[in-house]
Design an enzyme around this catalytic site. Sequence first.
Site, PDB file in Angstrom:
ATOM      1  N   SER A 120      37.257  41.032  40.082  1.00  0.00           N
ATOM      2  CA  SER A 120      37.100  40.493  41.441  1.00  0.00           C
ATOM      3  C   SER A 120      36.525  41.554  42.350  1.00  0.00           C
ATOM      4  CB  SER A 120      38.467  40.063  41.979  1.00  0.00           C
ATOM      5  OG  SER A 120      38.395  39.824  43.368  1.00  0.00           O
ATOM      6  N   TYR A 124      47.157  42.330  43.562  1.00  0.00           N
ATOM      7  CA  TYR A 124      46.060  41.675  42.829  1.00  0.00           C
ATOM      8  C   TYR A 124      44.806  42.547  42.854  1.00  0.00           C
ATOM      9  CZ  TYR A 124      42.302  38.256  41.972  1.00  0.00           C
ATOM     10  OH  TYR A 124      41.186  37.605  41.497  1.00  0.00           O
TER      11      TYR A 124
END
Length: 241
Positions: free
Chosen positions: A150, A166
């Site tokens: 990501s 995350y």
Amino acid sequence: MKTALITGANKGIGYEVARQLASKGFHVFVGARNAKAGRKAAEEMGKKCHARSATALQAGGKATFLEIDVADNDSVKKAAREFSNSEDHLDVLVNNAGVVLDGDEAILEISDDLFRKTLETNTLGALRVTRAFVPLLRKSKAPRVINVSSGSGQLTDGADGWAPAYSISKTALNGVTSQLAAALPKFAVNSVCPGWVRTDMGGENASRSVEEGADTIVWLASEAPQDLTGKFLRDRKEIPW
Ligand SMILES: NC(=O)c1ccc[n+]([C@@H]2O[C@H](COP(=O)([O-])OP(=O)(O)OC[C@H]3O[C@@H](n4cnc5c(N)ncnc54)[C@H](OP(=O)(O)O)[C@@H]3O)[C@@H](O)[C@H]2O)c1
């Protein structure tokens, strides 16, 4: 026939990657921790890919469910054994399974437990699945590992404070990609940012469809040059770590 394993393929980006690869004639293994959801997804996908694509029918593309919880070492080892009962090699591994846990809100407030659980799936999960499937990947003529990362893990422009556990798990996943690329010189090992995608994780306001989110992953799995390795990509182009 080319084989591919996609983890977390019962929904979202993973499902779409598996569907597209099956349509291109791959035998895809639909990895899922929830057996009911995984079996349903594999069945649906098999029907859809044959209905939409003559290539899939001609090349024999198909979808098979494989139970795999990437956070559980025993489950991963069992999945590798089960896979090797039906196939002698694996061409493409897509480490797609990922979580953003509730409460992942502020770096100074998240618990060690939340942090550990996030790393267990998003970072160690990808490493342990790769480790378990390396013997099967080594038997491929052109082995490929794609880690779904990501942009939130990019360090270049600094963090924006969103989902710190995350984001750090994806920064660390990029480290795993770089280390694996060095350790496996005959493999293509890359990280991909799919962009902000409309899935359960991305939410309905995300800017990209699942087809757009899957594009670079499918390209790396099927068309990209084999010597493209150790990179972080978005929209089929290299981006900074
Ligand atoms: N959507 C976005 O905007 C976006 C942006 C950047 C990166 N990504 C990355 O893209 C990947 C796919 O995300 P998505 O948007 O498609 O999310 P999603 O719809 O929430 O799907 C996540 C998938 O991962 C599976 N999963 C979670 N933990 C697992 C475990 N321990 N073992 C096996 N499977 C597990 C889920 O299974 P269950 O159904 O059982 O929960 C589900 O199949 C993730 O790595 C995510 O970080 C997404």
